[in-house]
Design an enzyme around this catalytic site. Structure first.
Site, PDB file in Angstrom:
ATOM      1  N   ARG A   1       0.848  -1.193   0.000  1.00 46.91           N
ATOM      2  CA  ARG A   1       0.000   0.000   0.000  1.00 46.91           C
ATOM      3  C   ARG A   1       0.883   1.242   0.000  1.00 46.91           C
ATOM      4  NH1 ARG A   1      -5.298  -1.857   3.566  1.00 46.91           N
ATOM      5  NH2 ARG A   1      -6.469  -2.496   1.726  1.00 46.91           N
TER       6      ARG A   1
ATOM      7  N   GLN B   1      -1.239   2.292  -5.792  1.00 50.57           N
ATOM      8  CA  GLN B   1      -2.648   2.489  -5.463  1.00 50.57           C
ATOM      9  C   GLN B   1      -3.585   1.954  -6.533  1.00 50.57           C
ATOM     10  OE1 GLN B   1      -2.956   6.693  -4.617  1.00 50.57           O
ATOM     11  NE2 GLN B   1      -2.892   6.354  -2.416  1.00 50.57           N
TER      12      GLN B   1
ATOM     13  N   ASP C   1      -4.251  -1.799  -6.077  1.00 50.98           N
ATOM     14  CA  ASP C   1      -4.638  -2.240  -4.737  1.00 50.98           C
ATOM     15  C   ASP C   1      -6.003  -2.921  -4.759  1.00 50.98           C
ATOM     16  OD1 ASP C   1      -5.142  -2.583  -2.068  1.00 50.98           O
ATOM     17  OD2 ASP C   1      -4.786  -0.506  -1.493  1.00 50.98           O
TER      18      ASP C   1
ATOM     19  N   SER D   1      -8.232  -2.738  -1.518  1.00 50.22           N
ATOM     20  CA  SER D   1      -9.025  -1.517  -1.385  1.00 50.22           C
ATOM     21  C   SER D   1     -10.201  -1.492  -2.353  1.00 50.22           C
ATOM     22  CB  SER D   1      -8.144  -0.275  -1.608  1.00 50.22           C
ATOM     23  OG  SER D   1      -7.225  -0.131  -0.552  1.00 50.22           O
TER      24      SER D   1
ATOM     25  N   TYR E   1      -1.625  -0.964   9.029  1.00 47.15           N
ATOM     26  CA  TYR E   1      -2.493  -2.031   9.514  1.00 47.15           C
ATOM     27  C   TYR E   1      -2.581  -1.994  11.036  1.00 47.15           C
ATOM     28  CZ  TYR E   1      -2.139  -4.059   4.832  1.00 47.15           C
ATOM     29  OH  TYR E   1      -2.193  -4.271   3.479  1.00 47.15           O
TER      30      TYR E   1
END
Length: 377
Positions: free
Chosen positions: A124, A129, A132, A135, A232
């Site tokens: 991440r 992005q 990902d 997500s 996280y």
């Protein structure tokens, strides 16, 4: 010579998504690939074979034909033993491998000499992005969780003022404020609910409040350090969990809907809602457990079932929520994969630079060995 990319039908039970769309077929061809799609690949996402053909993909009649000569296999879930056996040594597989749990698949990929990338391991970072998948899919799962809750809830979400009287708004509590949790908050707010949320990561407080919800947590010293450098949640101490459970337990008792989304990579999902919490809720309340495929956040939740407890609380535990919005989920996932392949298709050739920080983080098997340290350990 172009890179031969193959996409086969998903064969895991309940998987409706697909790894390529007509839009991304065109993008892959522009990168220097040919694309072969097994017949029926897109049906769960409302994509007929004719749409793939119109985008200049070859539609193969079966798995064997789709994989003949393939340099790269794109999947949503990990490939089956049949698919792995049909791949040539040195071929590349890109999928959500669920490598911590799907040990047999990882072993088969290693034995076959396949280089496999787990999209769940894409780091991440800003550069990644667009790749990902956690997500992109969690965003849809958070939205769908609220829809599932609304379907199970016997009342409306917004406050309604009528000539016959006022209908009170639903109280929604979101536990775990990652991408799924944030979207659940936003969706519940759009539907008119009064929303609260909790998470052990201090950075989420501002995010929750920016969406118009109230943040609930024990904000002590451990809470202030409860987040990894990668963003996280860290496992929390038993002492902290007891304090947090006392606070959230009292809060849960007053809620109409609870949505749980808490996951820790490589570990079983933490239990956030106990049987005592469930027993404290009023009849007609609803709990939606998004973490059920990793063991679940809610005691009494059963995979793919709605359990109504003795006190009239519905515990909803659906698998693969993004798959319930398959057309959108596939579109986003396919774009994630296309961006990932852009790292390894150069001038029509397959070039694996395993020193690239993204590829290095995501590689699971390579050269007949398990290459990912976390999976290997």
């Amino acid at each position: 010579m172009a890179v031969a990319v193959a996409v086969t039908r998903e064969r895991r039970e309940g998987e409706t998504r697909c790894a390529v769309t007509p839009e991304t077929v065109k993008k892959l061809i522009a990168l220097g690939a040919t694309v072969t799609v097994e017949a029926g690949t897109g049906l769960g996402s409302s994509i007929p074979d004719a749409d793939y053909a119109a985008a200049d993909a070859t539609v193969a009649k079966d798995t064997k034909a789709a994989l003949a000569g393939a340099d790269v296999l794109l999947k949503v879930r990990g490939p089956t033993a049949q698919e792995i056996s049909a791949l040539k040594p040195g071929a590349v597989v890109v999928a959500m491998l669920d490598a911590y749990r799907e040990k047999d698949t990882v072993e088969a990929l290693k034995t076959a000499g396949v280089t496999a990338f787990g999209m769940e391991f894409v780091p991440r970072i800003t550069r990644a992005q667009v790749m990902d998948v956690l997500s992109s899919q969690a965003n849809l799962a958070g939205y769908r969780a609220v829809i599932e809750a609304a379907n199970a809830y016997g009342r409306g979400f917004p406050m309604m003022m009528t000539a016959a009287g006022t209908v009170a708004p639903a109280k929604v509590f979101v536990m775990g404020v990652g991408v799924a949790g944030l979207q659940a908050i936003a969706t519940a707010r759009r539907l008119g609910a009064v929303v609260t949320a909790t998470d052990v990561r201090p950075a989420t407080k501002e995010q929750v409040e920016s969406l118009g919800a109230k943040f609930i947590a024990v904000e002590d010293e451990e809470f202030a350090n409860a987040q990894t450098a990668g963003g996280y949640a860290k496992p929390m101490s038993a002492e902290y969990m007891a304090k947090q459970a006392a606070l959230t337990g009292e809060h849960i008792r007053k809620q109409d809907i609870v949505i749980t989304t808490a996951l820790i990579p490589g570990r079983a999902a933490p239990v956030l809602v106990t049987a005592d919490h469930v027993a404290s809720m009023k009849p007609g309340s609803v709990i939606v457990d998004l973490a059920i495929e990793n063991g679940g956040n809610v005691q009494g939740a059963r995979l793919n079932e709605t359990t109504v407890t003795a006190n009239g609380v519905a515990i909803v535990a659906p698998a693969n929520l993004p798959g319930r919005i398959a057309a959108d989920a596939s579109a986003l996932y396919a774009r994630n994969l296309t961006a990932f392949l852009d790292l390894m298709i150069k001038d029509g050739a397959l070039v694996l630079d395993l020193e690239d920080e993204i590829l290095k983080a995501a590689v699971v098997t390579h050269g007949g060995a398990v290459a990912h340290e976390g999976v290997r350990g």
